[in-house]
Design a protein around this motif. Structure first.
Motif, PDB file in Angstrom:
ATOM      1  N   GLN A  51       0.843  -1.184   0.000  1.00  0.00           N
ATOM      2  CA  GLN A  51       0.000   0.000   0.000  1.00  0.00           C
ATOM      3  C   GLN A  51       0.885   1.243   0.000  1.00  0.00           C
ATOM      4  OE1 GLN A  51      -2.649   0.692   3.432  1.00  0.00           O
ATOM      5  NE2 GLN A  51      -4.272   0.915   1.905  1.00  0.00           N
ATOM      6  N   LEU A  52       0.628   2.119  -0.967  1.00  0.00           N
ATOM      7  CA  LEU A  52       1.397   3.352  -1.085  1.00  0.00           C
ATOM      8  C   LEU A  52       1.140   4.217   0.143  1.00  0.00           C
ATOM      9  CD1 LEU A  52       3.125   4.008  -3.731  1.00  0.00           C
ATOM     10  CD2 LEU A  52       1.444   2.205  -3.986  1.00  0.00           C
ATOM     11  N   GLY A  53       2.216   4.721   0.690  1.00  0.00           N
ATOM     12  CA  GLY A  53       2.113   5.548   1.885  1.00  0.00           C
ATOM     13  C   GLY A  53       2.161   4.743   3.170  1.00  0.00           C
ATOM     14  N   VAL A  54       2.198   3.411   3.058  1.00  0.00           N
ATOM     15  CA  VAL A  54       2.324   2.553   4.238  1.00  0.00           C
ATOM     16  C   VAL A  54       3.647   1.797   4.161  1.00  0.00           C
ATOM     17  CG1 VAL A  54       1.350   0.598   5.534  1.00  0.00           C
ATOM     18  CG2 VAL A  54      -0.166   2.334   4.580  1.00  0.00           C
ATOM     19  N   THR A  58       6.558   6.298  -3.357  1.00  0.00           N
ATOM     20  CA  THR A  58       6.179   6.755  -4.692  1.00  0.00           C
ATOM     21  C   THR A  58       7.091   6.186  -5.770  1.00  0.00           C
ATOM     22  OG1 THR A  58       5.250   8.774  -3.765  1.00  0.00           O
ATOM     23  CG2 THR A  58       5.749   8.804  -6.118  1.00  0.00           C
ATOM     24  N   ASP A  59       8.395   6.161  -5.551  1.00  0.00           N
ATOM     25  CA  ASP A  59       9.317   5.657  -6.572  1.00  0.00           C
ATOM     26  C   ASP A  59       9.077   4.181  -6.883  1.00  0.00           C
ATOM     27  OD1 ASP A  59      10.519   8.116  -6.961  1.00  0.00           O
ATOM     28  OD2 ASP A  59      12.174   7.708  -5.581  1.00  0.00           O
ATOM     29  N   GLU A  60       8.862   3.384  -5.842  1.00  0.00           N
ATOM     30  CA  GLU A  60       8.569   1.968  -6.075  1.00  0.00           C
ATOM     31  C   GLU A  60       7.218   1.813  -6.776  1.00  0.00           C
ATOM     32  OE1 GLU A  60       8.286  -2.347  -3.789  1.00  0.00           O
ATOM     33  OE2 GLU A  60       8.798  -0.574  -2.613  1.00  0.00           O
ATOM     34  N   GLY A  61       6.261   2.643  -6.410  1.00  0.00           N
ATOM     35  CA  GLY A  61       4.959   2.621  -7.077  1.00  0.00           C
ATOM     36  C   GLY A  61       5.073   2.939  -8.560  1.00  0.00           C
ATOM     37  N   ARG A  62       5.940   3.903  -8.913  1.00  0.00           N
ATOM     38  CA  ARG A  62       6.204   4.237 -10.329  1.00  0.00           C
ATOM     39  C   ARG A  62       6.747   3.027 -11.079  1.00  0.00           C
ATOM     40  NH1 ARG A  62       7.222   9.564 -12.257  1.00  0.00           N
ATOM     41  NH2 ARG A  62       8.854   8.653 -13.538  1.00  0.00           N
ATOM     42  N   THR A 101      -3.820   9.127   3.629  1.00  0.00           N
ATOM     43  CA  THR A 101      -3.057  10.370   3.559  1.00  0.00           C
ATOM     44  C   THR A 101      -2.153  10.460   2.325  1.00  0.00           C
ATOM     45  OG1 THR A 101      -1.341   9.372   4.923  1.00  0.00           O
ATOM     46  CG2 THR A 101      -3.040  10.673   6.063  1.00  0.00           C
ATOM     47  N   PHE A 102      -2.065   9.387   1.522  1.00  0.00           N
ATOM     48  CA  PHE A 102      -1.192   9.382   0.342  1.00  0.00           C
ATOM     49  C   PHE A 102      -1.859  10.172  -0.782  1.00  0.00           C
ATOM     50  CE2 PHE A 102       0.550   7.589  -3.579  1.00  0.00           C
ATOM     51  CZ  PHE A 102       1.903   7.693  -3.326  1.00  0.00           C
ATOM     52  N   THR A 103      -1.133  11.119  -1.370  1.00  0.00           N
ATOM     53  CA  THR A 103      -1.722  11.983  -2.403  1.00  0.00           C
ATOM     54  C   THR A 103      -0.904  12.032  -3.693  1.00  0.00           C
ATOM     55  OG1 THR A 103      -0.598  13.929  -1.499  1.00  0.00           O
ATOM     56  CG2 THR A 103      -2.849  13.467  -0.689  1.00  0.00           C
ATOM     57  N   GLU A 104      -0.030  11.051  -3.911  1.00  0.00           N
ATOM     58  CA  GLU A 104       0.825  11.088  -5.099  1.00  0.00           C
ATOM     59  C   GLU A 104       0.463  10.009  -6.123  1.00  0.00           C
ATOM     60  OE1 GLU A 104       4.862  11.160  -3.553  1.00  0.00           O
ATOM     61  OE2 GLU A 104       4.697  13.333  -3.258  1.00  0.00           O
ATOM     62  N   GLN A 105      -0.832   9.682  -6.203  1.00  0.00           N
ATOM     63  CA  GLN A 105      -1.285   8.689  -7.179  1.00  0.00           C
ATOM     64  C   GLN A 105      -0.885   9.090  -8.600  1.00  0.00           C
ATOM     65  OE1 GLN A 105      -3.240  10.002  -4.749  1.00  0.00           O
ATOM     66  NE2 GLN A 105      -3.896   8.249  -3.525  1.00  0.00           N
ATOM     67  N   HIS A 106      -0.965  10.371  -8.890  1.00  0.00           N
ATOM     68  CA  HIS A 106      -0.616  10.862 -10.229  1.00  0.00           C
ATOM     69  C   HIS A 106       0.853  10.621 -10.552  1.00  0.00           C
ATOM     70  CE1 HIS A 106       0.330  14.058  -7.411  1.00  0.00           C
ATOM     71  NE2 HIS A 106       1.018  14.708  -8.348  1.00  0.00           N
ATOM     72  N   LEU A 107       1.721  10.731  -9.557  1.00  0.00           N
ATOM     73  CA  LEU A 107       3.148  10.492  -9.775  1.00  0.00           C
ATOM     74  C   LEU A 107       3.438   9.008  -9.958  1.00  0.00           C
ATOM     75  CD1 LEU A 107       4.621  13.015  -7.179  1.00  0.00           C
ATOM     76  CD2 LEU A 107       4.281  13.330  -9.656  1.00  0.00           C
ATOM     77  N   VAL A 108       2.738   8.160  -9.228  1.00  0.00           N
ATOM     78  CA  VAL A 108       2.853   6.714  -9.409  1.00  0.00           C
ATOM     79  C   VAL A 108       2.464   6.351 -10.841  1.00  0.00           C
ATOM     80  CG1 VAL A 108       1.842   4.487  -8.743  1.00  0.00           C
ATOM     81  CG2 VAL A 108       2.517   6.136  -6.974  1.00  0.00           C
ATOM     82  N   GLY A 133      -6.810   6.949  -5.769  1.00  0.00           N
ATOM     83  CA  GLY A 133      -6.379   6.222  -4.586  1.00  0.00           C
ATOM     84  C   GLY A 133      -7.541   5.368  -4.132  1.00  0.00           C
ATOM     85  N   VAL A 134      -7.273   4.098  -3.878  1.00  0.00           N
ATOM     86  CA  VAL A 134      -8.333   3.176  -3.447  1.00  0.00           C
ATOM     87  C   VAL A 134      -7.889   2.450  -2.181  1.00  0.00           C
ATOM     88  CG1 VAL A 134      -9.265   2.880  -5.778  1.00  0.00           C
ATOM     89  CG2 VAL A 134      -7.506   1.301  -4.953  1.00  0.00           C
ATOM     90  N   ALA A 135      -8.865   1.920  -1.459  1.00  0.00           N
ATOM     91  CA  ALA A 135      -8.594   1.249  -0.192  1.00  0.00           C
ATOM     92  C   ALA A 135      -7.943  -0.111  -0.375  1.00  0.00           C
ATOM     93  CB  ALA A 135      -9.887   1.095   0.604  1.00  0.00           C
ATOM     94  N   GLN A 136      -8.213  -0.772  -1.500  1.00  0.00           N
ATOM     95  CA  GLN A 136      -7.639  -2.095  -1.735  1.00  0.00           C
ATOM     96  C   GLN A 136      -7.799  -2.466  -3.196  1.00  0.00           C
ATOM     97  OE1 GLN A 136      -5.220  -4.360  -1.183  1.00  0.00           O
ATOM     98  NE2 GLN A 136      -5.828  -4.169   0.958  1.00  0.00           N
TER      99      GLN A 136
END
Length: 152
Positions: A51-54, A58-62, A101-108, A133-136
């Protein structure tokens, strides 16, 4: 330069289409549009869980989004037989498994968008996009992306 020459230059081999894990098909064509079902991030052939932000930044998400883009290209190739027939990547929708609280979905999601621009060029690869951003996501994957492309 052909799309395949560009993929070779980038060191990318297209994967085979994954067998759907539920009641759907990998792609549907209607008219000149091809709709690709959502593809989840995979690492070493298994869901890229997190989960992004947990526990994923962001870099790994990209990187996960870029990996999905490669899988999507494999499916798109299977759908059309020749990626050089693609006249436009029309739309990308990205679901990012995110902490509240994660707000960088666009960067991912840029991890996928930038690869499409590299492979198809600035005009054909430019696309409309949504990044949520989604819960799961199924199987706990960190990112899922679907795609709409136009064929000439």
């Amino acid at each position: 330069m052909s799309v395949y020459d560009k993929l070779t230059q980038l060191g990318i081999s297209l994967p085979a289409v994954s067998v759907p894990a539920a009641a759907y098909v990998p792609f549907v064509q209607t008219g000149n549009l091809i709709f690709l079902s959502g593809h989840i991030a995979k690492q070493d052939g298994k869901p890229w869980v997190g989960q992004l932000g947990v526990n994923i930044g962001t870099d790994e998400g990209r990187k996960a989004a870029r990996a999905i883009a490669i899988d999507l290209l494999g499916t798109l190739h299977a759908a059309v037989g020749d990626l050089n027939k693609i006249t436009r990547i029309v739309k990308v929708m990205s679901l990012v498994n995110s902490a509240p609280t994660f707000t960088e979905q666009h960067l991912v999601t840029n991890g996928a968008s930038e690869l499409f621009a590299e492979v198809f060029g600035a005009v054909k690869g430019a696309h409309a996009r949504s990044a949520f951003g989604v819960a799961q996501i199924p199987m706990g994957a960190c990112v899922e992306i679907e795609l709409i492309a136009e064929i000439g």
